[in-house]
Design a protein around this motif. Sequence first.
Motif, PDB file in Angstrom:
ATOM      1  N   SER A  51     -24.874  -4.981   2.672  1.00 28.61           N
ATOM      2  CA  SER A  51     -24.925  -3.797   2.312  1.00 28.61           C
ATOM      3  C   SER A  51     -24.614  -2.571   2.705  1.00 28.61           C
ATOM      4  O   SER A  51     -24.234  -1.690   2.699  1.00 28.61           O
ATOM      5  CB  SER A  51     -27.095  -3.873   3.032  1.00 28.61           C
ATOM      6  OG  SER A  51     -27.158  -4.197   3.989  1.00 28.61           O
ATOM      7  N   ARG A  60     -21.459  -3.512   1.134  1.00 29.52           N
ATOM      8  CA  ARG A  60     -21.492  -1.726  -0.120  1.00 29.52           C
ATOM      9  C   ARG A  60     -21.641  -0.493  -0.040  1.00 29.52           C
ATOM     10  O   ARG A  60     -20.986   0.116  -0.813  1.00 29.52           O
ATOM     11  CB  ARG A  60     -22.457  -2.572  -0.485  1.00 29.52           C
ATOM     12  CG  ARG A  60     -22.916  -3.321  -1.662  1.00 29.52           C
ATOM     13  CD  ARG A  60     -23.882  -3.912  -2.398  1.00 29.52           C
ATOM     14  NE  ARG A  60     -24.838  -4.247  -1.919  1.00 29.52           N
ATOM     15  CZ  ARG A  60     -25.040  -5.180  -1.816  1.00 29.52           C
ATOM     16  NH1 ARG A  60     -24.236  -6.161  -1.889  1.00 29.52           N
ATOM     17  NH2 ARG A  60     -26.112  -5.648  -0.934  1.00 29.52           N
ATOM     18  N   ALA A  61     -21.965  -0.818   1.098  1.00 35.03           N
ATOM     19  CA  ALA A  61     -22.607   1.092   1.647  1.00 35.03           C
ATOM     20  C   ALA A  61     -21.094   1.926   1.794  1.00 35.03           C
ATOM     21  O   ALA A  61     -20.475   2.730   1.237  1.00 35.03           O
ATOM     22  CB  ALA A  61     -23.331   1.613   2.668  1.00 35.03           C
ATOM     23  N   GLN A 107     -18.228   0.788   0.334  1.00 36.76           N
ATOM     24  CA  GLN A 107     -17.546   0.303  -0.606  1.00 36.76           C
ATOM     25  C   GLN A 107     -17.708   1.699  -1.639  1.00 36.76           C
ATOM     26  O   GLN A 107     -16.695   2.669  -2.168  1.00 36.76           O
ATOM     27  CB  GLN A 107     -17.631  -0.444  -1.411  1.00 36.76           C
ATOM     28  CG  GLN A 107     -16.789  -1.674  -0.788  1.00 36.76           C
ATOM     29  CD  GLN A 107     -16.710  -3.177  -1.849  1.00 36.76           C
ATOM     30  OE1 GLN A 107     -18.119  -2.858  -2.255  1.00 36.76           O
ATOM     31  NE2 GLN A 107     -16.133  -3.798  -2.543  1.00 36.76           N
ATOM     32  N   ASN A 108     -19.253   2.774  -1.842  1.00 39.19           N
ATOM     33  CA  ASN A 108     -19.407   2.709  -2.018  1.00 39.19           C
ATOM     34  C   ASN A 108     -19.349   4.959  -2.172  1.00 39.19           C
ATOM     35  O   ASN A 108     -18.601   5.752  -2.335  1.00 39.19           O
ATOM     36  CB  ASN A 108     -21.667   3.439  -2.143  1.00 39.19           C
ATOM     37  CG  ASN A 108     -21.741   2.084  -2.960  1.00 39.19           C
ATOM     38  OD1 ASN A 108     -20.987   1.754  -3.990  1.00 39.19           O
ATOM     39  ND2 ASN A 108     -23.336   2.310  -2.960  1.00 39.19           N
ATOM     40  N   ASP A 109     -18.941   4.970  -0.399  1.00 41.27           N
ATOM     41  CA  ASP A 109     -18.637   5.960  -0.071  1.00 41.27           C
ATOM     42  C   ASP A 109     -16.645   6.224  -0.508  1.00 41.27           C
ATOM     43  O   ASP A 109     -16.940   7.309  -0.760  1.00 41.27           O
ATOM     44  CB  ASP A 109     -18.223   5.946   1.504  1.00 41.27           C
ATOM     45  CG  ASP A 109     -20.304   6.040   2.386  1.00 41.27           C
ATOM     46  OD1 ASP A 109     -20.606   6.757   1.361  1.00 41.27           O
ATOM     47  OD2 ASP A 109     -20.536   5.866   3.764  1.00 41.27           O
ATOM     48  N   SER A 122     -15.250   4.562  -2.653  1.00 40.20           N
ATOM     49  CA  SER A 122     -15.324   5.336  -4.071  1.00 40.20           C
ATOM     50  C   SER A 122     -15.502   6.209  -4.193  1.00 40.20           C
ATOM     51  O   SER A 122     -15.021   7.682  -5.183  1.00 40.20           O
ATOM     52  CB  SER A 122     -16.537   4.590  -4.939  1.00 40.20           C
ATOM     53  OG  SER A 122     -16.086   3.126  -4.824  1.00 40.20           O
ATOM     54  N   THR A 123     -16.895   7.315  -3.641  1.00 35.28           N
ATOM     55  CA  THR A 123     -17.118   9.289  -3.827  1.00 35.28           C
ATOM     56  C   THR A 123     -15.825   9.823  -3.774  1.00 35.28           C
ATOM     57  O   THR A 123     -15.346  10.414  -3.976  1.00 35.28           O
ATOM     58  CB  THR A 123     -18.617   9.512  -3.599  1.00 35.28           C
ATOM     59  OG1 THR A 123     -19.361   8.493  -3.131  1.00 35.28           O
ATOM     60  CG2 THR A 123     -18.835  10.652  -3.680  1.00 35.28           C
ATOM     61  N   ASN A 141     -20.211   9.891   8.561  1.00 31.25           N
ATOM     62  CA  ASN A 141     -20.342   8.254   8.552  1.00 31.25           C
ATOM     63  C   ASN A 141     -20.425   7.612   9.468  1.00 31.25           C
ATOM     64  O   ASN A 141     -19.711   6.365   9.833  1.00 31.25           O
ATOM     65  CB  ASN A 141     -19.200   8.477   7.286  1.00 31.25           C
ATOM     66  CG  ASN A 141     -20.222   9.061   5.666  1.00 31.25           C
ATOM     67  OD1 ASN A 141     -21.031   8.618   6.032  1.00 31.25           O
ATOM     68  ND2 ASN A 141     -19.084  10.274   4.976  1.00 31.25           N
ATOM     69  N   GLU A 186     -10.722  -2.353  -0.357  1.00 32.92           N
ATOM     70  CA  GLU A 186     -11.358  -2.325   0.864  1.00 32.92           C
ATOM     71  C   GLU A 186     -11.012  -3.606   1.488  1.00 32.92           C
ATOM     72  O   GLU A 186     -10.404  -4.442   0.632  1.00 32.92           O
ATOM     73  CB  GLU A 186     -13.051  -2.135   0.780  1.00 32.92           C
ATOM     74  CG  GLU A 186     -13.571  -1.012   0.038  1.00 32.92           C
ATOM     75  CD  GLU A 186     -13.146  -0.129  -0.838  1.00 32.92           C
ATOM     76  OE1 GLU A 186     -13.080  -0.476  -2.040  1.00 32.92           O
ATOM     77  OE2 GLU A 186     -12.053   1.273  -0.779  1.00 32.92           O
ATOM     78  N   SER A 192     -10.597   0.678   4.635  1.00 32.98           N
ATOM     79  CA  SER A 192     -10.151   0.732   2.794  1.00 32.98           C
ATOM     80  C   SER A 192      -9.295   1.778   2.915  1.00 32.98           C
ATOM     81  O   SER A 192      -8.480   2.559   3.370  1.00 32.98           O
ATOM     82  CB  SER A 192     -11.273   1.888   2.198  1.00 32.98           C
ATOM     83  OG  SER A 192     -11.205   1.586   1.120  1.00 32.98           O
TER      84      SER A 192
END
Length: 437
Positions: free
Chosen positions: A39, A42-43, A45-47, A49-50, A73, A133, A148
Amino acid sequence: MFRKAHLLFTILCAGSTSAITIIMSLLYLHVSESNLYDSQFRAFQNDVSTITASLEQSTYVSMQWLARIEAQNDYTIFVVDNGTPFLYNNLRGSVDPNSQSLLAEGLTAHDSMSVNEDLDSQGNTYSGIRHTEFEFASPPTQSTYYASIIDINRESTLSQIVILCSLATLHETILRQRILFILIDLAAIAALLVFSWFFTGKLLRPLQENHEKQMQFIAAASHELRTPLSVILASNECCQSASPEEQPGFSGTIRREGKRMNRLIDDMLTLAHSGMNRFLIERKPVEPDTLCLNAYEAFEPLCAQKNLTLSLSLPETPLARCSCDPDRIAQVLSILLNNAVSYTPEGGQIELALHYRREHRTSFEITVTDTGIGISDEEKKHIFDHFYRAEKSRSTKGHFGLGLAIAYEIVNAHHGKISVRDNPTGGSVFVVKLPEK
Ligand code: ADP
């Protein structure tokens, strides 16, 4: 012996259940830690991507914006412009002394992963924004990071944004979780030990009691066998040096004591079989009044000899048949009548009676009532025990204290009940209840 077995069973029981508990908690820990890593990744990776999406929409990279993302963050962000690190961290005023080496390590880890970073999937020179990443460990900081690298290739200028997310906080959470699990497991093991101690103790108690009873039985049996044996040995010795006229007397004693031993051994075998659940009952339909009549006839001469009045009371109406082992029930009646004769002084009365009861479960009730010495309440608690003899009857030769124990086992094997109560006019009443089927 039982203490050692108790300890061994406790360790075995607690050990096996503790091992299962520990294995289950290790499995749970493994799954939960993998989920935490997943998790977190994934969090991250989401950051990224944003951030990448925002970068694609703007023409230049704002340092203030990056600083905000970094603070929000708890990331470490570097900017590399055409291969030269841009000292962005200096601008923020929070320079990590290891930051330069961290950046170098991150880039090296990234380079080792990329096959050809300047070519796209068709083999053309890469242009635009892409991000990768990965995870890497930094030996100097002794930390692991998710990293990343965002490559921005615009107008043949390559800028890179390196974002590092330290896993130190996650590792701390995992460490706390592990310590918590160790403490919970230790508490569970302690509880299991206590529980197993009581549980195995409860399980072993009947065995221990049984073993103690057996020991008592062996001790009492040896004691009882020694008496006739000593008499036999002594009589035999005397017989050898005795005159021919005296010898028949000693032989008689030897025969009598031998018979006594034989009877005792028979009784002990009967009880041993009942203890091993090998007490064979051969049921057949029997007329209970015939059983009583036979017992009455067998004991009448003995009672007359001892100047005792023996009476028989039978129901007037014809009775149903009783399903029982006639030899065994005759043995019970013989034990009860024999006791009544032994413990009733001359001139006393003994009554053998049969009743048919239809109250709860249809049953036959046989009573042996005497006007003898009676049994105190304290003695009543023990008379069905093996080798129990009340103090006042110890002198009665030929009585080993096994009769009522045998009677109890026989009646029990018939699913019946045997009990004793006081005779209101003095003496005792023994009651045998037998179910009809
Ligand atoms: P025993 O062979 O010694 O009679 P039992 O098991 O038959 O052994 O009886 C146990 C004890 O119960 C006897 O020793 C005696 O003290 C007591 N007892 C049994 N029957 C009677 C009775 N009818 N009256 C008084 N005491 C009795």
